[in-house]
Scaffold this motif. Structure first.
Motif, short mmCIF file in Angstrom:
data_model
loop_
_atom_site.label_atom_id
_atom_site.label_comp_id
_atom_site.label_asym_id
_atom_site.label_seq_id
_atom_site.Cartn_x
_atom_site.Cartn_y
_atom_site.Cartn_z
N VAL A 1 0.84 -1.17 0.09
CA VAL A 1 -0.04 0.02 0.04
C VAL A 1 0.81 1.41 -0.07
CG1 VAL A 1 -0.10 -0.11 2.55
CG2 VAL A 1 -1.68 1.06 1.06
N ASP B 1 -2.55 5.16 -2.71
CA ASP B 1 -3.61 3.98 -2.27
C ASP B 1 -4.48 4.63 -1.11
OD1 ASP B 1 -2.73 2.31 -4.31
OD2 ASP B 1 -1.18 1.40 -2.91
N THR C 1 -3.48 10.42 -8.81
CA THR C 1 -4.34 10.14 -7.73
C THR C 1 -4.95 11.82 -7.01
OG1 THR C 1 -3.47 8.29 -7.29
CG2 THR C 1 -4.84 8.98 -5.55
#
Ligand code: SAM
Ligand code: SF4
Length: 447
Positions: free
Chosen positions: A217, A221, A252
């Protein structure tokens, strides 16, 4: 036993220390302590310290001098000193020598042990020095007494592995340790349920989040997971190390609607020679490329930074490179520091230290250049409409309200107190050096 006992906590340093203080205040509240209005009336006085620069330490020594008088008048008051400063080698002995009236000394790794430590001080009736040299486990689920009811600090990792040659942080905060993503999501969900609307994720280098965890991760994330939390409006994070800022992360940030368009990207210096000596792990060309990618992928993003002048061996030419970088990037805001040697760090042992006069001349020049840019950038906001999370009355003029844009600029405007805690659309009328003055649009606040 603790009925009616009160505590007052002084905090120095970064947001991580602010978060630590809120945790210590929460632990003490759970023990039955109430918050004292001032140190003078408290039963327990705690100092949460910083040692990034000597000035921060000098403030603590000055405060300890003042508290000596208080301790003489009221010997029953307990004085505790914790955090980064006592974590340095030899510092506990120095505190014992210079401030023997201090009752409790603890470090960064055992701050969550405060209830046990305080009880020991009371039961033994003598000073207690307990500084752990490394962290055991990350304690989860501790009570936190937060200052704001709208915005919350959420540490996502502790420590730092970067070892920039000037910096004491890795020595006093230890190796990087990431919290489990599940624990962070649970905390943020609970905060949203309690009415918190904004979280700031904290770490010395949030971009290396997860590298030490068994599961695969990363920070991108984690942002995605938190972006899905209901009733949360805004997610901020600090600090990002430029070296670990991946394209995945940029994309992201751009795609998560709650993640705000502000990137704090400490450059430290604009000269490749100095960046290498600082062990920053990037060049000015890489940094400028990263800024370009951030600006293209996250439209309207504001950029802030940390800059240092007078690192050992910094020539006029190197300093000119820093000025040039500042002029090219045109930061919205910069935190500027004069290099200060910290005992135990490699840079403190470098031979070619820059004179104090020269450092002072350079910092003034750097500040002047950045001020002009900050003002110009804020003036460029005039006429634009920003979504402002309304925090409360303005500190300088309580007749006005204040809040922040998604780009983390402070906005001051006139409006009813009922807007506090809502999102308001504000048109910017005037860009000042450190804030924007605006007018509320007729729609009022949204929830
Ligand atoms: N981890 C963050 C980072 O890498 O940007 C910040 C940590 S440090 C507490 C905050 C800032 O203090 C750094 O960005 C640096 O500019 C400054 N700083 C650290 N050590 C310093 C020193 N020895 N002298 C002057 N400034 C220093
Ligand atoms: Fe210090 Fe560098 Fe770690 Fe930041 S990344 S805390 S400046 S060692």
């Amino acid at each position: 036993m603790l009925q009616g006992k009160t505590v007052y906590i002084y905090t120095f340093g970064c947001q991580m220390n602010d978060a630590d203080t809120e945790m210590m205040a929460g632990l003490l509240e759970a023990m039955g302590y109430e918050r004292a209005g001032s140190a003078g009336e408290a039963d327990v006085i705690l100092i949460n310290t910083c040692c990034v620069r000597e000035t921060a330490e000098n403030k603590v020594w000055g405060l300890l001098g003042e508290l000596k008088t208080l301790k003489k008048k009221r010997p029953e008051v307990i004085i505790g000193i914790g955090g980064c400063m006592p974590q340095q080698p030899g510092m506990a002995d120095e505190i014992a020598g210079r401030a023997p009236y201090v009752d409790l000394v603890f470090g960064t790794h055992n701050r969550h042990e405060l209830p046990r430590l305080l009880e020991l001080v009371y039961s033994k009736g003598k000073p207690l020095y307990e500084v752990w040299d490394k962290a055991a486990v990350i304690p989860e689920g501790l009570p936190v007494r937060r200052e704001s009811r709208l915005k919350a600090w959420v540490p996502i990792m502790f420590g730092c592995n970067n070892y920039c040659t000037y910096c004491i942080v890795p020595y006093v905060r230890g190796r990087e340790r990431s919290r489990e993503p599940g624990a962070i999501v649970t905390e943020v969900r609970n905060l949203a349920l309690q009415g918190y609307r904004e979280v700031t994720l904290l770490g010395q280098n949030v971009n290396s989040y997860g590298k030490d965890l068994p599961e695969k991760v990363d920070f991108a994330d984690l942002l995605k997971m938190l972006n899905a939390v209901d009733s949360l409006w805004r997610i901020r994070y600090t600090t990002s190390h430029p070296r670990d800022f991946s394209d995945k992360l940029i994309k992201t940030i751009a795609s998560c609607d709650k993640v705000c368009e502000n990137v704090h990207l400490p450059a430290q210096a604009g000269s490749n020679r100095i960046l290498a000596r600082m062990n920053r792990g990037y060049t000015r060309e890489y940094y400028l490329g990263l800024v370009e990618r951030i600006r293209t992928t996250i439209p309207g993003a504001s950029l802030t930074t940390d800059l240092m002048v007078g690192f050992p061996g910094e020539t006029q030419e190197d300093f000119n490179d820093t000025l040039d970088l500042v002029r090219r990037v045109r930061y919205d805001q910069a935190f500027t520091f004069v290099y200060n040697p910290r005992s135990g760090t490699p840079a403190a042992r470098m031979p070619d230290q820059v004179s104090e006069e020269e450092k002072s001349r350079r910092i003034q020049e750097l500040i002047a250049v950045q001020k002009e840019i900050s003002l110009a950038r804020n003036r460029a906001e005039e006429g634009r409409i920003h979504e402002v999370l309304v925090e409360g009355p303005s500190e300088n003029n309580p007749a006005f309200l204040t809040g922040r844009t998604r780009t983390n600029k402070k906005v001051v405007f006139s409006g009813s107190e009922s807007l506090i805690g809502t999102l308001a659309d504000v048109r910017i009328d005037e860009g000042k050096l450190t804030y924007l003055a605006g007018s509320l649009l007729p729609a009022g606040g949204r929830e």
